[in-house]
Design a protein around this motif. Structure first.
Motif, PDB file in Angstrom:
ATOM      1  N   ARG A  66       0.870  -1.183   0.000  1.00 56.10           N
ATOM      2  CA  ARG A  66       0.000   0.000   0.000  1.00 56.10           C
ATOM      3  C   ARG A  66       0.902   1.226   0.000  1.00 56.10           C
ATOM      4  N   PRO A  67       0.421   2.353  -0.529  1.00 57.08           N
ATOM      5  CA  PRO A  67       1.241   3.563  -0.497  1.00 57.08           C
ATOM      6  C   PRO A  67       1.670   3.878   0.937  1.00 57.08           C
ATOM      7  N   TYR A  68       2.875   4.416   1.096  1.00 56.21           N
ATOM      8  CA  TYR A  68       3.410   4.693   2.427  1.00 56.21           C
ATOM      9  C   TYR A  68       2.443   5.568   3.236  1.00 56.21           C
ATOM     10  N   GLY A  69       1.914   6.609   2.587  1.00 56.25           N
ATOM     11  CA  GLY A  69       1.003   7.498   3.303  1.00 56.25           C
ATOM     12  C   GLY A  69      -0.263   6.791   3.744  1.00 56.25           C
ATOM     13  N   THR A  70      -0.728   5.870   2.939  1.00 49.11           N
ATOM     14  CA  THR A  70      -1.920   5.101   3.303  1.00 49.11           C
ATOM     15  C   THR A  70      -1.623   4.188   4.485  1.00 49.11           C
ATOM     16  N   GLU A  71      -0.468   3.513   4.431  1.00 47.02           N
ATOM     17  CA  GLU A  71      -0.093   2.618   5.537  1.00 47.02           C
ATOM     18  C   GLU A  71       0.088   3.415   6.826  1.00 47.02           C
ATOM     19  N   LEU A  72       0.677   4.616   6.707  1.00 46.36           N
ATOM     20  CA  LEU A  72       0.864   5.464   7.886  1.00 46.36           C
ATOM     21  C   LEU A  72      -0.479   5.849   8.492  1.00 46.36           C
ATOM     22  N   MET A  73      -1.428   6.213   7.650  1.00 47.47           N
ATOM     23  CA  MET A  73      -2.752   6.584   8.174  1.00 47.47           C
ATOM     24  C   MET A  73      -3.459   5.398   8.817  1.00 47.47           C
ATOM     25  N   LEU A  74      -3.275   4.214   8.232  1.00 46.41           N
ATOM     26  CA  LEU A  74      -3.851   3.016   8.855  1.00 46.41           C
ATOM     27  C   LEU A  74      -3.269   2.809  10.256  1.00 46.41           C
ATOM     28  N   CYS A  75      -1.970   3.076  10.387  1.00 46.82           N
ATOM     29  CA  CYS A  75      -1.326   2.949  11.704  1.00 46.82           C
ATOM     30  C   CYS A  75      -1.815   4.028  12.662  1.00 46.82           C
ATOM     31  N   GLN A  76      -2.049   5.239  12.124  1.00 45.42           N
ATOM     32  CA  GLN A  76      -2.436   6.348  12.997  1.00 45.42           C
ATOM     33  C   GLN A  76      -3.851   6.195  13.550  1.00 45.42           C
ATOM     34  N   ARG A  77      -4.607   5.292  13.039  1.00 45.62           N
ATOM     35  CA  ARG A  77      -5.890   4.966  13.684  1.00 45.62           C
ATOM     36  C   ARG A  77      -5.642   4.396  15.083  1.00 45.62           C
ATOM     37  N   TYR A  78      -4.425   3.888  15.299  1.00 41.83           N
ATOM     38  CA  TYR A  78      -4.072   3.239  16.568  1.00 41.83           C
ATOM     39  C   TYR A  78      -3.024   4.013  17.367  1.00 41.83           C
ATOM     40  N   PHE A  79      -2.227   4.850  16.678  1.00 45.01           N
ATOM     41  CA  PHE A  79      -1.150   5.555  17.377  1.00 45.01           C
ATOM     42  C   PHE A  79      -0.613   6.682  16.504  1.00 45.01           C
ATOM     43  N   TYR A  80      -0.335   7.832  17.148  1.00 44.29           N
ATOM     44  CA  TYR A  80       0.444   8.881  16.482  1.00 44.29           C
ATOM     45  C   TYR A  80       1.123   9.742  17.529  1.00 44.29           C
ATOM     46  N   ASN A  81       2.099  10.518  17.082  1.00 48.32           N
ATOM     47  CA  ASN A  81       2.777  11.480  17.945  1.00 48.32           C
ATOM     48  C   ASN A  81       2.175  12.855  17.736  1.00 48.32           C
ATOM     49  N   LEU A  82       1.743  13.494  18.830  1.00 49.56           N
ATOM     50  CA  LEU A  82       1.245  14.868  18.779  1.00 49.56           C
ATOM     51  C   LEU A  82       2.441  15.796  18.897  1.00 49.56           C
ATOM     52  N   VAL A  83       2.765  16.504  17.830  1.00 49.66           N
ATOM     53  CA  VAL A  83       3.994  17.292  17.814  1.00 49.66           C
ATOM     54  C   VAL A  83       3.750  18.779  17.566  1.00 49.66           C
ATOM     55  N   ALA A  84       2.577  19.159  17.102  1.00 46.40           N
ATOM     56  CA  ALA A  84       2.344  20.577  16.819  1.00 46.40           C
ATOM     57  C   ALA A  84       0.857  20.875  16.935  1.00 46.40           C
ATOM     58  N   ALA A  85       0.535  21.907  17.708  1.00 41.44           N
ATOM     59  CA  ALA A  85      -0.856  22.322  17.869  1.00 41.44           C
ATOM     60  C   ALA A  85      -0.874  23.651  18.613  1.00 41.44           C
ATOM     61  N   ALA A  86      -1.980  24.337  18.541  1.00 40.36           N
ATOM     62  CA  ALA A  86      -2.124  25.630  19.220  1.00 40.36           C
ATOM     63  C   ALA A  86      -3.197  25.525  20.288  1.00 40.36           C
ATOM     64  N   GLY A  87      -2.974  26.231  21.391  1.00 40.98           N
ATOM     65  CA  GLY A  87      -3.953  26.270  22.471  1.00 40.98           C
ATOM     66  C   GLY A  87      -3.757  27.524  23.277  1.00 40.98           C
ATOM     67  N   SER A  88      -4.238  27.513  24.499  1.00 41.73           N
ATOM     68  CA  SER A  88      -4.081  28.691  25.353  1.00 41.73           C
ATOM     69  C   SER A  88      -3.932  28.237  26.793  1.00 41.73           C
ATOM     70  N   ALA A  89      -3.484  29.166  27.632  1.00 42.01           N
ATOM     71  CA  ALA A  89      -3.259  28.835  29.034  1.00 42.01           C
ATOM     72  C   ALA A  89      -4.581  28.864  29.788  1.00 42.01           C
ATOM     73  N   ALA A  90      -4.884  27.766  30.471  1.00 42.10           N
ATOM     74  CA  ALA A  90      -6.058  27.715  31.333  1.00 42.10           C
ATOM     75  C   ALA A  90      -5.735  28.265  32.715  1.00 42.10           C
ATOM     76  N   SER A  91      -4.450  28.299  33.037  1.00 41.62           N
ATOM     77  CA  SER A  91      -3.978  28.843  34.320  1.00 41.62           C
ATOM     78  C   SER A  91      -2.520  29.227  34.128  1.00 41.62           C
ATOM     79  N   THR A  92      -1.873  29.598  35.189  1.00 43.21           N
ATOM     80  CA  THR A  92      -0.461  29.981  35.072  1.00 43.21           C
ATOM     81  C   THR A  92       0.446  28.761  34.915  1.00 43.21           C
ATOM     82  N   THR A  93      -0.125  27.568  35.076  1.00 46.70           N
ATOM     83  CA  THR A  93       0.706  26.358  35.001  1.00 46.70           C
ATOM     84  C   THR A  93       0.239  25.355  33.947  1.00 46.70           C
ATOM     85  N   LYS A  94      -0.888  25.642  33.295  1.00 53.41           N
ATOM     86  CA  LYS A  94      -1.468  24.612  32.433  1.00 53.41           C
ATOM     87  C   LYS A  94      -1.946  25.176  31.104  1.00 53.41           C
ATOM     88  N   MET A  95      -1.594  24.472  30.030  1.00 58.50           N
ATOM     89  CA  MET A  95      -2.070  24.796  28.684  1.00 58.50           C
ATOM     90  C   MET A  95      -3.120  23.774  28.266  1.00 58.50           C
TER      91      MET A  95
END
Lengths: 366, 64
Positions: free
Chosen positions: A248-277
């Motif tokens: 299967r295409p590499y990207g397809t196989e990767l997506m099949l795997c990501q149904r079960y696991f992935y690394n969260l490496v980039a996202a945006a959010g905001s601070a809920a407190s002085t210690t927590k995002m």
């Protein structure tokens, strides 16, 4: 054979490409060519009795004794493949009756239910794989239901040391037992034995109402210090014929795997407190279930006006979670400004490190 | 020894289970949550999010 051949089970073209049942996505195994390794990027893994290891995506190695083997993705592979899963024995260990050293992949109900296991119309399936070992002899494995109350042990023979050989095992469909239907729950598990004691070994070639992970008398890889065991090209398909590997295409196989696991490496959010995002986040693909978060290293976030900030110790929370998305929280920061935007900022070095570090693992594995 | 903590959201609702550096969702299909339920059924103690573990008992668990 200029125009290929066709029979009830398989169509084979004149250049050797074959298709079972004349459809694509015939392989019920994900990452059977061992090309995806999101957790380790090729680094060695030492599974323990309390921390099993995934040397490549979807393939779990479990042990009942510590320090008897290591495992990793390898670039030694059979012709036509680029990777394999490598097991290296760390000692000459004599297994006891209760020991179980195995490679496992569990299969989700949605990807297996059409085979009709547990009914009178259960289909025959065929397992094929490439294997190479420093050892020769009879080796074993098993196909079980996910609850491991039904087992079909099988054997295969490695004839020549340190040489790739392709093996094929026909497995008659199981007409008994409980097999999960069309759902996201686990329904089946495929096991390759690396040293399995008598309690979890059974007679090859027949279904049993028991929890067998291998066949009686199979060779123990962990019994020889330094022994190597490579496997790749694992395919489980409907029918009684082993067909060409379902690339299967590499990207397809990767997506099949990501149904079960992935690394969260980039996202945006905001601070809920002085210690927590906190942030709302959509998974890259819909996952099997709401996932577990696990911090590897420490989370790093960016305040565009200040720079990078690190957690003092690893912690995460899930305010909300589903198979589609989640609202994670990352605490143990200091000096955050409530409601100010912050960015999860794993760098390229974090992601490509072997193993990747300072990021959040997201898992809905079976 | 496994040590689980219950984490409540700001409304006081159970939001997830904490287990070492893991956050486990309340989802019966999640295998880590299934392991938590099994642990709880067998009489395992579950701590509050702010409770300290007894000395010498660290959280551990399977790799996700």
């Amino acid at each position: 054979m200029p125009y290929g051949t066709l029979n009830a089970d398989v169509m084979t073209t004149s250049d050797g490409v074959s298709s079972s049942g004349l459809y694509g996505f015939k392989n019920r195994i994900i990452n059977g060519a061992m090309v995806i390794d999101q957790r380790n990027a090729g680094a060695s893994v030492t599974p323990t009795t309390t921390a099993n290891g995934f040397p490549v995506d979807r393939f779990l190695v479990t042990v009942t004794q510590n320090s008897k083997l290591t495992t990793r993705q390898s670039t030694t592979a059979a012709i036509g493949f680029t990777n394999s899963l490598l097991i290296t024995s760390s000692s000459a260990y004599s297994i006891t009756s209760s020991d179980v050293f195995v490679i496992r992949q569990s299969i989700e109900g949605f990807n297996f239910c059409d085979l009709g296991f547990g009914t009178a119309s259960a289909a025959t399936v065929t397992l094929s794989f490439w294997v190479r070992s420093s050892l020769t002899g009879t080796f074993g494995g098993s196909l079980t239901n996910y609850a491991a109350t039904r087992s079909y042990p099988f054997t295969y023979t490695i004839s020549v040391a340190n040489t790739w050989e392709q093996k094929t095992v026909n497995i008659t469909g199981d007409t008994s037992g409980t097999w999960v239907g069309a759902s996201n729950a686990g329904t089946a598990s495929l096991w390759f034995g690396l040293g399995v004691g008598s309690t979890s070994s059974g007679t090859a070639g027949a279904w049993a109402a028991a929890d067998y992970r291998s066949a009686t008398g199979a060779t123990s890889v962990v019994g020889t210090n330094g022994a190597t065991f490579y496997i790749t090209g694992v395919q489980l398909e409907k029918g009684s014929t082993a067909t060409s590997f379902d690339y299967r295409p590499y990207g397809t196989e990767l997506m099949l795997c990501q149904r079960y696991f992935y690394n969260l490496v980039a996202a945006a959010g905001s601070a809920a407190s002085t210690t927590k995002m906190e942030l709302y986040y959509q998974h890259p693909v819909p996952m099997r279930a709401a996932p577990t978060l696990n911090i590897v290293g420490l989370m790093k976030i960016e305040d565009v006006s200040v720079g990078f900030l690190n957690q003092s110790s690893a912690t995460s929370t899930l305010e909300q979670a589903s198979y589609l998305g989640m609202k994670p929280g990352f605490g143990n920061f200091s000096g955050l400004t409530t409601n100010r935007p912050y960015y999860i900022a794993a760098t390229a070095a974090n992601i490509t490190a072997s193993p990747p570090t300072n990021l959040c693992q997201v898992s809905a594995e079976l | 020894m496994n040590q689980y903590k219950e984490y409540q959201d700001r409304n006081g609702n159970l939001a997830c289970i904490l287990f070492g550096s893991k956050a486990i969702p309340i989802d019966p299909a999640n295998t880590d949550y299934q392991a938590f339920l099994k642990y709880q059924t067998e009489g395992g103690k579950v701590y509050g999010a702010d409770e300290e573990f007894p000395d010498g008992q660290a959280a551990d668990g399977e790799q996700t």
